[in-house]
Design a protein around this motif. Structure first.
Motif, mmCIF file in Angstrom:
data_model
loop_
_atom_site.group_PDB
_atom_site.id
_atom_site.type_symbol
_atom_site.label_atom_id
_atom_site.label_comp_id
_atom_site.label_asym_id
_atom_site.label_seq_id
_atom_site.Cartn_x
_atom_site.Cartn_y
_atom_site.Cartn_z
ATOM 1 N N LEU A 152 0.824 -1.206 0.000
ATOM 2 C CA LEU A 152 0.000 0.000 0.000
ATOM 3 C C LEU A 152 0.859 1.256 0.000
ATOM 4 C CD1 LEU A 152 -2.897 -1.018 2.401
ATOM 5 C CD2 LEU A 152 -2.953 -0.822 -0.088
ATOM 6 N N GLY A 153 1.950 1.244 0.758
ATOM 7 C CA GLY A 153 2.875 2.383 0.749
ATOM 8 C C GLY A 153 3.471 2.617 -0.627
ATOM 9 N N PHE A 154 3.873 1.548 -1.292
ATOM 10 C CA PHE A 154 4.429 1.668 -2.640
ATOM 11 C C PHE A 154 3.393 2.228 -3.606
ATOM 12 C CE2 PHE A 154 5.192 -0.171 -6.857
ATOM 13 C CZ PHE A 154 6.458 0.345 -7.108
ATOM 14 N N VAL A 155 2.153 1.773 -3.496
ATOM 15 C CA VAL A 155 1.092 2.268 -4.376
ATOM 16 C C VAL A 155 0.861 3.753 -4.145
ATOM 17 C CG1 VAL A 155 -1.391 2.122 -4.852
ATOM 18 C CG2 VAL A 155 -0.024 0.042 -4.705
ATOM 19 N N VAL A 156 0.859 4.183 -2.880
ATOM 20 C CA VAL A 156 0.656 5.603 -2.576
ATOM 21 C C VAL A 156 1.806 6.436 -3.153
ATOM 22 C CG1 VAL A 156 0.615 7.281 -0.682
ATOM 23 C CG2 VAL A 156 -0.805 5.228 -0.569
ATOM 24 N N VAL A 157 3.035 5.970 -3.007
ATOM 25 C CA VAL A 157 4.183 6.703 -3.559
ATOM 26 C C VAL A 157 4.078 6.794 -5.076
ATOM 27 C CG1 VAL A 157 6.687 6.569 -3.912
ATOM 28 C CG2 VAL A 157 5.729 6.207 -1.640
ATOM 29 N N MET A 158 3.726 5.710 -5.737
ATOM 30 C CA MET A 158 3.604 5.739 -7.198
ATOM 31 C C MET A 158 2.466 6.660 -7.634
ATOM 32 S SD MET A 158 6.120 4.097 -8.247
ATOM 33 C CE MET A 158 5.733 4.178 -9.964
ATOM 34 N N MET A 159 1.353 6.666 -6.883
ATOM 35 C CA MET A 159 0.253 7.577 -7.207
ATOM 36 C C MET A 159 0.716 9.024 -7.084
ATOM 37 S SD MET A 159 -2.982 5.650 -5.412
ATOM 38 C CE MET A 159 -3.888 7.150 -5.267
ATOM 39 N N ALA A 160 1.504 9.332 -6.063
ATOM 40 C CA ALA A 160 2.005 10.700 -5.868
ATOM 41 C C ALA A 160 2.926 11.100 -7.015
ATOM 42 C CB ALA A 160 2.732 10.799 -4.533
ATOM 43 N N ILE A 161 3.771 10.180 -7.458
ATOM 44 C CA ILE A 161 4.676 10.484 -8.577
ATOM 45 C C ILE A 161 3.876 10.747 -9.847
ATOM 46 C CG2 ILE A 161 6.424 9.463 -10.101
ATOM 47 C CD1 ILE A 161 7.578 8.079 -7.598
ATOM 48 N N TYR A 181 0.729 11.678 -10.103
ATOM 49 C CA TYR A 181 -0.016 12.930 -9.931
ATOM 50 C C TYR A 181 0.903 14.133 -10.132
ATOM 51 C CZ TYR A 181 -2.619 16.715 -7.773
ATOM 52 O OH TYR A 181 -3.236 17.908 -7.537
ATOM 53 N N GLY A 182 2.094 14.069 -9.549
ATOM 54 C CA GLY A 182 3.052 15.168 -9.716
ATOM 55 C C GLY A 182 3.440 15.369 -11.169
ATOM 56 N N LEU A 183 3.706 14.293 -11.880
ATOM 57 C CA LEU A 183 4.046 14.410 -13.304
ATOM 58 C C LEU A 183 2.867 14.962 -14.101
ATOM 59 C CD1 LEU A 183 6.068 11.129 -13.865
ATOM 60 C CD2 LEU A 183 6.946 13.468 -13.924
ATOM 61 N N ASP A 184 1.655 14.550 -13.764
ATOM 62 C CA ASP A 184 0.468 15.046 -14.453
ATOM 63 C C ASP A 184 0.329 16.560 -14.257
ATOM 64 O OD1 ASP A 184 -2.009 14.762 -15.936
ATOM 65 O OD2 ASP A 184 -3.015 15.096 -14.010
ATOM 66 N N VAL A 185 0.480 17.025 -13.026
ATOM 67 C CA VAL A 185 0.392 18.462 -12.749
ATOM 68 C C VAL A 185 1.496 19.207 -13.484
ATOM 69 C CG1 VAL A 185 0.628 20.195 -10.923
ATOM 70 C CG2 VAL A 185 -0.785 18.174 -10.547
ATOM 71 N N LEU A 186 2.715 18.655 -13.488
ATOM 72 C CA LEU A 186 3.834 19.289 -14.197
ATOM 73 C C LEU A 186 3.550 19.396 -15.693
ATOM 74 C CD1 LEU A 186 6.811 20.320 -14.167
ATOM 75 C CD2 LEU A 186 7.451 17.947 -14.652
ATOM 76 N N PHE A 187 3.059 18.334 -16.314
ATOM 77 C CA PHE A 187 2.788 18.359 -17.752
ATOM 78 C C PHE A 187 1.650 19.313 -18.082
ATOM 79 C CE2 PHE A 187 4.659 13.860 -18.019
ATOM 80 C CZ PHE A 187 5.922 14.360 -18.252
ATOM 81 N N VAL A 188 0.640 19.390 -17.222
ATOM 82 C CA VAL A 188 -0.442 20.354 -17.445
ATOM 83 C C VAL A 188 0.111 21.767 -17.385
ATOM 84 C CG1 VAL A 188 -2.542 21.334 -16.421
ATOM 85 C CG2 VAL A 188 -2.319 18.860 -16.697
#
Length: 87
Positions: free
Chosen positions: A58-67, A69-76
């Motif tokens: 679950l921790g790994f999934v949360v970290v990957m979701m954050a990465i 999400y961060g890349l999505d915001v950066l590309f937008v």
């Protein structure tokens, strides 16, 4: 195929010394015996180990979701900067 005496595992015998080939049903039976032999080797985790492994996943999934999400915001942000926002 030969059955190992001490622990009952089914192992491959020397290929050159085999006289006849197993028929279809014998091969299925051999496969099932080998599957059960492998399942006997499986060790189930304790409750504590299971909870620890679940927390790690679950921790790994949360970290990957954050990465992601961060890349999505950066590309937008980059897309809006380069092409502008129609207004």
């Amino acid at each position: 195929m030969v059955q190992d005496e001490p622990n009952g595992e089914v192992v491959a015998a020397g290929g050159a010394s085999r006289e006849k080939k197993l028929n279809f049903f014998q091969r299925i039976a051999l496969f099932i015996r080998q599957v059960f032999g492998e399942l006997r080797k499986v060790v189930t985790p304790t409750r504590q180990e299971l909870l620890k492994y679940t927390a790690v996943v679950l921790g790994f999934v949360v970290v990957m979701m954050a990465i992601v999400y961060g890349l999505d915001v950066l590309f937008v942000w980059v897309t809006e900067f380069v092409f502008g926002v129609p207004g």
